[in-house]
Design an enzyme around this catalytic site. Structure first.
Site, short mmCIF file in Angstrom:
data_model
loop_
_atom_site.label_atom_id
_atom_site.label_comp_id
_atom_site.label_asym_id
_atom_site.label_seq_id
_atom_site.Cartn_x
_atom_site.Cartn_y
_atom_site.Cartn_z
N ARG A 82 0.85 -1.19 0.00
CA ARG A 82 0.00 0.00 0.00
C ARG A 82 0.89 1.24 0.00
O ARG A 82 2.11 1.13 0.16
CB ARG A 82 -0.95 0.00 1.20
CG ARG A 82 -0.27 0.10 2.53
CD ARG A 82 -1.28 0.18 3.68
NE ARG A 82 -0.57 0.12 4.95
CZ ARG A 82 -1.17 0.06 6.13
NH1 ARG A 82 -2.48 0.05 6.22
NH2 ARG A 82 -0.46 0.01 7.24
N GLU A 115 -2.84 7.46 7.62
CA GLU A 115 -1.47 7.47 8.14
C GLU A 115 -0.50 7.97 7.08
O GLU A 115 0.43 7.25 6.66
CB GLU A 115 -1.07 6.09 8.64
CG GLU A 115 -1.84 5.69 9.88
CD GLU A 115 -1.26 4.48 10.61
OE1 GLU A 115 -0.51 3.71 9.98
OE2 GLU A 115 -1.56 4.31 11.80
N GLU A 145 -7.28 4.72 15.96
CA GLU A 145 -7.04 3.27 15.86
C GLU A 145 -6.26 2.82 17.08
O GLU A 145 -5.33 3.52 17.51
CB GLU A 145 -6.15 2.93 14.65
CG GLU A 145 -6.73 3.16 13.30
CD GLU A 145 -5.73 2.76 12.21
OE1 GLU A 145 -4.80 1.98 12.48
OE2 GLU A 145 -5.87 3.26 11.09
C1 GLA Z 1 -2.19 1.25 10.81
C2 GLA Z 1 -3.11 1.45 9.62
C3 GLA Z 1 -4.19 0.43 9.53
C4 GLA Z 1 -3.66 -0.94 9.88
C5 GLA Z 1 -3.02 -0.91 11.24
C6 GLA Z 1 -2.50 -2.24 11.70
O1 GLA Z 1 -2.59 1.91 11.93
O2 GLA Z 1 -3.68 2.73 9.59
O3 GLA Z 1 -4.70 0.44 8.22
O4 GLA Z 1 -2.72 -1.31 8.92
O5 GLA Z 1 -1.92 -0.04 11.19
O6 GLA Z 1 -1.92 -2.16 12.97
#
Ligand code: GLA
Length: 671
Positions: free
Chosen positions: A115, A154, A311
């Protein structure tokens, strides 16, 4: 925080998750939404990785599935945190434009298949991403379910530092803005060294891999540029959203762990509300203290305003060498520690555990085992608590101490050719913060240059790079009566990474009353005993006091006989200095002395703790809320009066917090 920020309005504390319904068939969506309602989920992030689904061919949009999902969530009363979908470009885009792929420092490309496979400076990516955002905003800009916009995901997690030709051209433009003349750049980078002088802008590139160490000024500016470049990507998307929607906008930060590429002090004002992602990092000595630190820093980025935990995990992640499951009750303790430290939203990655793709062994709210699982039961329990404590939303954390944190110092400390590779910037920060955390003293995390007038005690750990005006602000605050602890390696270089001469600690030197002649780091295996009985490690210095008093000196090692801990009366205040990395119990003892001197205490008296705990007060308009998280197995007791919100029990004078439990006491009169 930006005064024109759009408020994130939510009834109580938000509870939610990332939801990736594209990985499932619609019959699963029905079950998902029913279970979300059972758990009390009320904020769901969708379309985070939606690009190839909603734009399967260039310019051809298909919103049918997303319409359906958003409609179902809305019908169930669940609000949407809508992703712009730009985090992972589709295969058709990079196939048509391979030049948009990011390039590593050795000049090799990174390919699609994971990604974030794009160069942050790529005009092709930027144009395609903004076209997508326009289409998403046109479709959902005034949808009543949309509570919040989630730009990309992110930003810079994998692709922050790109070395392709487009990045080099953008870097040159950034440098021309900063320096205007090539002579000014040569001076700032010290290019007289090793015949590196530039005669023309076109000779400058990104700091690609070299045979020897690279130019430190160039490395530092490349960090600044890379952070700014991703921020401009955020701004471009936010501008499109602002034109077509009234909902607030944010993106999920990654504070802090091992991701150092973005200077979030310069990003935060662009966020309508700060959002952070946090995962316990079991590679660290004290992951729990780092969780508290990251939460405090998230609050600091918003200037103390509530923020959203966008998250975290219900259990193991899938990206550490050993991915640990959480202990019973740990989901609650972790989540409510974030709330204690100012979060007004608790969200997880992700809703339902994937069965395919590289994150299929990452925990989720609904695990592979289904609802007959401890994880699910704790998720439902947490949802109930979050619902009951809704009145806390909007209240603010109370702190009398502050810690100064700097991404620029992080970058400069860890670039090539420094005194020791054994010591990282975060090691110093975490050691200092950990001492406060172990005592239950709440700390605000602030930027260099921040107003310190609200604090009694300030710690400046390893502030390697410092501008003179930021140092003066600290020393003037000390002179006005403050107590500060400055630790080694602080004040070593200026904003161009040029060494402050005349004795290390540069602009702090006079206030500290010391003269540091030479750094003398040691390897991790060497203990550095001090006259006070404490033990240092990793670092020592050859110095003498000028006006300070040596509180402890090194008894052994390369700096035997030289001061290790000093205290200088400076105006009406006192300036302490620490020249080594103290062992945790010794750091704690030092902070006890400083806190006593400054009159700083934990939010309430705690008795009987057999392990770490959190004790934090959030103050609202009509009441205060005292959070206590007991990480140990024995009960602990605190002095408090009010009503406990998890159990509903009254508290008169003292409250017991059982081992592993969390208690939140509403104190009627604002304390
Ligand atoms: C990041 C990403 C998520 C996922 C998590 C896994 O925070 O934003 O898409 O990949 O890590 O821990």
């Amino acid at each position: 925080m930006n005064p024109s920020a759009r408020p994130f309005e939510h009834d109580g504390i938000a509870f939610g998750c990332d939801y990736n319904p594209e990985q499932w068939t619609p019959d699963v969506w029905d079950e998902d939404i029913a279970l979300m309602s059972e758990a009390g989920v009320d904020l769901v992030a969708v379309n985070i990785f939606g690009w190839s689904h909603i734009e399967p061919r260039p310019g051809q949009y298909d919103f049918a599935a997303l319409d359906d999902i958003i409609g179902r969530l809305h019908a169930a009363g669940i609000r949407v945190n809508l992703g712009t979908g730009t985090a992972s470009p589709p295969a058709w885009l990079s196939r048509a434009h391979p030049e948009m792929l990011p390039m590593a420092e050795d000049g090799t490309r990174r390919y699609p298949g994971g990604r974030q496979a794009f160069c942050p400076s790529s005009p092709v990516y930027r144009e395609a991403a903004l076209r997508l955002v326009s289409a998403v905003v046109a479709r959902y800009g005034d949808h009543p379910a949309v509570a919040l916009w989630h730009v990309s995901n992110e930003l810079g997690c994998h692709n922050a530092l790109c070395h392709c030709d487009a990045s080099a051209a953008a870097f040159r433009r950034w440098l021309q803005d900063r320096y205007v003349t090539i002579d000014a750049l040569n001076r700032a980078w010290g290019t007289a060294f090793w015949s590196q002088t530039y005669g023309d802008w076109c000779e400058i590139g990104t700091p690609r891999a070299t045979l020897s160490s690279r130019n430190p000024g160039q490395m530092l500016d490349f960090h600044r540029f890379s952070s700014d470049e991703l921020l401009s990507s955020y701004r471009a998307e936010a501008e499109v959203i602002r034109r077509g929607s009234a909902a607030p906008i944010t993106t999920n930060f990654m504070v802090t762990a091992h991701i150092e590429n973005l200077d979030y002090w310069s990003w935060a004002a662009d966020m309508d509300i700060v959002a952070n992602d946090h995962y316990l990092d079991h590679r660290l000595e004290d992951p729990r203290a780092e969780l508290a630190f990251a939460a405090d820093l998230s609050r600091g980025l918003g200037g103390g305003a509530p923020w959203i935990l966008m998250e975290h995990s219900t259990g193991a992640v899938n990206w550490q060498p050993l991915n640990k499951a959480k202990a019973p009750g740990e989901i609650l303790r972790n989540s409510l520690t974030h709330v204690a430290r100012g979060a007004d939203g608790v969200c997880f990655f992700q809703w339902r555990a994937s069965v395919q793709g590289s994150e299929r062994f990452h925990s989720a709210m609904l695990p592979h085992a289904g609802t007959d699982s401890n994880v699910w039961r704790e998720v439902v329990e947490l949802g109930g608590i979050v619902d009951r404590i809704g009145e806390i939303a909007g209240s603010r954390v109370v702190a009398e101490a502050a810690l100064i944190f700097s991404w620029e110092s992080w970058w400069a400390t860890q670039d090539d050719s420094r005194p020791s590779k054994a010591l990282g910037y975060l090691d110093q920060v975490h050691a200092a913060y950990g001492a406060f955390h172990s005592l239950g003293i709440t700390v605000d995390i602030v930027a260099p240059g921040a107003d310190l007038s609200a604090y009694k005690l300030v710690v400046v750990p390893g502030l390697h790079l410092v501008r003179e005006r930021d140092a003066v602000l600290i020393t003037d605050w000390i002179a006005a009566g403050g107590t500060a602890l400055v630790t080694f390696y602080s004040g070593t270089v200026d904003e161009d990474d040029r060494v402050w001469t005349g004795g290390y600690a540069g602009p702090f030197r006079e206030a500290l009353g010391i003269h540091i002649e030479e750094f003398a780091p040691v390897g991790p295996e060497t203990a550095l005993p001090l006259t006070s009985g404490a033990t240092g490690r990793l670092w020592s210095e050859r110095s003498h006091v000028t006006t300070a008093v040596a509180e402890a000196s090194f008894t052994d090692g390369p700096s035997a006989g030289h001061p290790a801990i000093t205290r200088n009366a400076w105006g009406a205040g006192s300036a302490w200095y620490l020249a080594t990395l103290l062992a945790a119990p010794d750091y704690r003892a030092l902070v006890v002395r400083l806190a006593d001197e400054a009159g700083v205490r934990p939010a309430a008296n705690v008795r009987g703790a057999d392990d770490a705990f959190e004790i934090v007060r959030r103050r609202g308009t009509d009441a205060s809320y005292l959070f206590v998280v007991n990480h140990g197995s024995a009960p602990l007791h605190i002095d408090a009066d009010g009503t406990e919100l998890v159990t509903g029990a009254p508290v008169c004078g003292t409250a017991e917090v059982p081992g592993g439990a969390v208690r939140i006491i509403r104190e009627e009169a604002a304390a």
